[in-house]
Design a protein around this motif. Structure first.
Motif, PDB file in Angstrom:
ATOM      1  N   ILE A 344      29.313  46.805  48.937  1.00 58.60           N
ATOM      2  CA  ILE A 344      30.633  46.876  49.489  1.00 58.60           C
ATOM      3  C   ILE A 344      31.552  46.107  48.722  1.00 58.60           C
ATOM      4  O   ILE A 344      31.416  44.890  47.969  1.00 58.60           O
ATOM      5  CB  ILE A 344      31.000  46.242  50.948  1.00 58.60           C
ATOM      6  CG1 ILE A 344      30.086  46.783  51.908  1.00 58.60           C
ATOM      7  CG2 ILE A 344      32.143  46.015  51.316  1.00 58.60           C
ATOM      8  CD1 ILE A 344      29.921  46.158  53.191  1.00 58.60           C
ATOM      9  N   PRO A 345      32.436  46.843  48.024  1.00 60.33           N
ATOM     10  CA  PRO A 345      33.505  46.329  47.067  1.00 60.33           C
ATOM     11  C   PRO A 345      34.688  45.372  47.591  1.00 60.33           C
ATOM     12  O   PRO A 345      34.603  45.461  48.965  1.00 60.33           O
ATOM     13  CB  PRO A 345      34.320  47.554  46.636  1.00 60.33           C
ATOM     14  CG  PRO A 345      34.360  48.523  47.641  1.00 60.33           C
ATOM     15  CD  PRO A 345      32.932  48.272  48.348  1.00 60.33           C
ATOM     16  N   SER A 346      35.349  44.729  46.820  1.00 61.12           N
ATOM     17  CA  SER A 346      36.473  43.830  47.313  1.00 61.12           C
ATOM     18  C   SER A 346      37.625  44.783  47.034  1.00 61.12           C
ATOM     19  O   SER A 346      37.720  45.571  46.025  1.00 61.12           O
ATOM     20  CB  SER A 346      36.516  42.537  46.730  1.00 61.12           C
ATOM     21  OG  SER A 346      36.884  42.759  45.223  1.00 61.12           O
ATOM     22  N   ARG A 347      38.723  44.198  47.558  1.00 63.42           N
ATOM     23  CA  ARG A 347      40.106  44.947  47.326  1.00 63.42           C
ATOM     24  C   ARG A 347      40.328  44.576  45.923  1.00 63.42           C
ATOM     25  O   ARG A 347      40.843  45.574  45.364  1.00 63.42           O
ATOM     26  CB  ARG A 347      41.306  44.287  48.030  1.00 63.42           C
ATOM     27  CG  ARG A 347      41.003  44.819  49.697  1.00 63.42           C
ATOM     28  CD  ARG A 347      42.080  44.003  50.492  1.00 63.42           C
ATOM     29  NE  ARG A 347      43.469  44.496  50.241  1.00 63.42           N
ATOM     30  CZ  ARG A 347      44.431  43.906  50.649  1.00 63.42           C
ATOM     31  NH1 ARG A 347      44.516  42.692  51.527  1.00 63.42           N
ATOM     32  NH2 ARG A 347      45.802  44.486  50.411  1.00 63.42           N
ATOM     33  N   ARG A 348      40.220  43.416  45.226  1.00 67.39           N
ATOM     34  CA  ARG A 348      40.389  43.318  43.868  1.00 67.39           C
ATOM     35  C   ARG A 348      39.558  44.269  43.161  1.00 67.39           C
ATOM     36  O   ARG A 348      40.098  44.591  42.211  1.00 67.39           O
ATOM     37  CB  ARG A 348      40.209  41.862  43.693  1.00 67.39           C
ATOM     38  CG  ARG A 348      40.295  41.518  42.124  1.00 67.39           C
ATOM     39  CD  ARG A 348      40.060  39.778  42.019  1.00 67.39           C
ATOM     40  NE  ARG A 348      39.675  39.533  40.529  1.00 67.39           N
ATOM     41  CZ  ARG A 348      39.320  38.367  40.209  1.00 67.39           C
ATOM     42  NH1 ARG A 348      39.225  37.631  41.093  1.00 67.39           N
ATOM     43  NH2 ARG A 348      39.056  38.036  39.008  1.00 67.39           N
ATOM     44  N   ALA A 349      38.493  44.452  43.282  1.00 66.85           N
ATOM     45  CA  ALA A 349      37.499  45.185  42.586  1.00 66.85           C
ATOM     46  C   ALA A 349      38.080  46.801  42.337  1.00 66.85           C
ATOM     47  O   ALA A 349      38.177  47.456  41.395  1.00 66.85           O
ATOM     48  CB  ALA A 349      36.090  45.342  43.058  1.00 66.85           C
ATOM     49  N   ILE A 350      38.447  47.206  43.724  1.00 68.07           N
ATOM     50  CA  ILE A 350      38.957  48.520  43.797  1.00 68.07           C
ATOM     51  C   ILE A 350      40.109  48.701  42.919  1.00 68.07           C
ATOM     52  O   ILE A 350      40.377  49.575  41.980  1.00 68.07           O
ATOM     53  CB  ILE A 350      39.239  48.919  45.457  1.00 68.07           C
ATOM     54  CG1 ILE A 350      38.116  49.070  45.999  1.00 68.07           C
ATOM     55  CG2 ILE A 350      40.246  50.225  45.193  1.00 68.07           C
ATOM     56  CD1 ILE A 350      38.097  49.220  47.664  1.00 68.07           C
ATOM     57  N   THR A 351      41.025  47.464  43.209  1.00 68.27           N
ATOM     58  CA  THR A 351      42.530  47.569  42.171  1.00 68.27           C
ATOM     59  C   THR A 351      42.182  47.775  41.023  1.00 68.27           C
ATOM     60  O   THR A 351      42.793  48.404  39.977  1.00 68.27           O
ATOM     61  CB  THR A 351      43.314  46.553  42.794  1.00 68.27           C
ATOM     62  OG1 THR A 351      43.620  46.782  44.163  1.00 68.27           O
ATOM     63  CG2 THR A 351      44.729  46.529  42.098  1.00 68.27           C
ATOM     64  N   GLU A 352      41.262  46.686  40.487  1.00 73.94           N
ATOM     65  CA  GLU A 352      41.204  46.694  38.952  1.00 73.94           C
ATOM     66  C   GLU A 352      40.468  47.893  38.347  1.00 73.94           C
ATOM     67  O   GLU A 352      40.784  48.400  37.144  1.00 73.94           O
ATOM     68  CB  GLU A 352      40.245  45.431  38.706  1.00 73.94           C
ATOM     69  CG  GLU A 352      40.869  44.158  38.939  1.00 73.94           C
ATOM     70  CD  GLU A 352      40.065  42.936  38.867  1.00 73.94           C
ATOM     71  OE1 GLU A 352      38.957  42.912  38.437  1.00 73.94           O
ATOM     72  OE2 GLU A 352      40.835  41.669  38.744  1.00 73.94           O
ATOM     73  N   HIS A 353      39.326  48.526  38.993  1.00 71.35           N
ATOM     74  CA  HIS A 353      38.810  49.504  38.626  1.00 71.35           C
ATOM     75  C   HIS A 353      39.475  50.865  38.570  1.00 71.35           C
ATOM     76  O   HIS A 353      39.563  51.876  37.452  1.00 71.35           O
ATOM     77  CB  HIS A 353      37.256  49.871  39.254  1.00 71.35           C
ATOM     78  CG  HIS A 353      36.575  49.002  39.014  1.00 71.35           C
ATOM     79  ND1 HIS A 353      35.557  49.091  37.615  1.00 71.35           N
ATOM     80  CD2 HIS A 353      35.627  47.957  39.694  1.00 71.35           C
ATOM     81  CE1 HIS A 353      34.924  48.090  37.660  1.00 71.35           C
ATOM     82  NE2 HIS A 353      34.636  47.169  38.671  1.00 71.35           N
TER      83      HIS A 353
END
Length: 431
Positions: A344-353
């Motif tokens: 499960i990703p974090s919101r930060r990971a989604i935004t950065e990727h």
């Protein structure tokens, strides 16, 4: 527009949910459940001390050797230990994996499993004293290399969950066969509310992606075809990708029965092999199966598939960034038994990727309480239909595994350890 339901299946509802009575686990099918860990007195004693101490400090009723359902004045969630030695031996060896395997083995029970797990999820960071956090590597294992989501590995990982049996999923999902969070208008929700709530979720995603008559839409993660059906009924032309042969077969049948086969192309295809460009891309709770190693490839594929001015609408489960980093390298009960290779990703990971792939986050809406309600309804229907599940060939260890998985997930959203979000991405760098 008329609803397209799944083929009818005779699934008798039980007046009272049945408890899966533990039976001896098949050692070939469930090797780590069938046998107890070898005695390691020091680790077992440490686990008994730490876990016992933590449980005593939580708003729980812990009973040893008593019968689930015994009256309690507090009406707090209970944990009834049938085999304390087995319970602590498993936790002493494998931590939270052992905790889940102990439930599968029937060594403990609860009359309020999601309530118990919600208490634990709310206090998860406090269960082990802070000075001992540095010893975490001693009781967690790393993820096995075989679970990596290479093209071959991804097919195998999807097969291990989604190809279990279409009839199994029909035993607890609503007639839309939607296996992701619904969006309700009132709480508490009833099972009868689920089809409309699932359509509300789908329609919101299609609206966010600006899917209308004539839109060329790419869906990454077909499920059993409900989103493709809704999009095609709007006049869109849909290419939908899946790695599940069972899902693809039933999705094609449902789409054909609706008379929309000329508008929907169901492909057994990895997202990394997608060709062409589309006006919109939608992907519902699929990123969780990608694995952190391949998130750059996933977002690059989204960007490459998008025409200028196009939009991506994602529905994604998320967790806190620190929790994600801890989980990423850890072999968990969920990764061992339910979603191999997933994270499960974090919101930060989604935004950065997304940004690294040239995509900007335009909107981001969370609705965790709706997933908790969805999971509650699935769990209640699953437990009500245990006989049907057993008739499909799934033993009681599997039934307890699935009950634990649904309750565990529900607790994650009830405690807000997890969230679910609908995210719109467009081309461009962050503002």
């Amino acid at each position: 527009m008329p609803e397209q339901a799944a083929p009818e299946r005779a699934i008798p509802e039980q007046a009272e949910p049945e408890r899966a009575i533990p039976e001896r686990a098949d050692p070939a099918r469930w090797p780590d459940v069938a046998r107890l860990p070898a005695p390691r007195p020091v680790r077992t004693a440490v686990a008994a001390h730490l876990v016992g101490r933590a449980l005593r400090r939580l708003p729980l009723d812990v009973r040893v050797g008593s019968t689930p359902g015994a009256a309690t004045a507090t009406r707090r969630p209970d944990l009834t230990l049938h085999d304390p030695d087995g319970f602590f031996r498993r936790i002493g060896r494998d931590g939270l994996i052992g905790f889940g395997e102990s439930y599968m083995a029937g060594e403990w029970d609860s009359d309020d499993l999601p309530g118990l797990l919600t208490v634990l999820a709310t206090r998860v960071d406090d269960l082990v004293p802070a000075p001992l956090h540095g010893l975490r590597p001693l009781w967690v294992s790393t993820r096995p290399g075989r679970d990596r989501n290479t093209r071959r590995g991804a097919r195998e990982n999807i097969h291990r969950h989604y190809d279990l049996s279409n009839d199994l999923f029909a035993a607890f999902l609503d007639p839309t066969l939607s296996y992701s969070s619904a969006v309700f208008t009132s709480f508490p929700a009833r099972f009868e509310d689920l089809p409309a709530a699932q359509h509300r979720k789908i329609d919101r995603l299609l609206d966010l992606a600006h899917v209308t008559d004539g839109t060329e839409l790419l869906e990454i993660g077909t499920g059993w075809g409900e989103l493709a059906l809704r999009a095609a009924a709007r006049g869109a032309r849909v290419t939908t990708l899946t790695l599940s042969t069972e899902q693809a077969e039933l999705a094609r049948a449902r789409i054909g029965a609706a008379g929309l086969g000329d508008r929907v192309d169901v492909r057994l295809c990895d997202y990394r092999d997608v060709e062409g460009r589309y006006d919109a891309v939608v992907s519902v709770e699929m990123i969780e199966a990608v694995g952190a190693e391949y998130w750059p490839s996933y977002f690059a594929a989204l960007r490459a598939a998008l025409r200028p001015g196009g939009r991506v609408a994602l529905q994604a489960i998320t967790m806190g960034h620190r929790q994600m980093l801890n989980t990423a390298a850890t072999h968990t009960w969920i990764s061992k038994y339910v979603f191999p290779g997933g994270l499960i990703p974090s919101r930060r990971a989604i935004t950065e990727h997304a940004a690294a792939a040239g995509l900007r986050t335009e909107s981001d809406l969370g609705f965790a309480e709706h997933y908790a309600q969805t999971l509650r309804l699935w769990r209640e229907r699953f437990t009500a239909n245990r006989r049907t599940v057993a008739d499909l060939g799934f033993d009681t260890v599997f039934q307890r595994l699935w009950e634990f998985y649904l309750a565990y997930s529900e607790a994650g959203f009830r405690s807000r350890y997890l969230d679910v979000r609908q995210i719109v991405l467009t081309e461009g760098t962050p503002r």
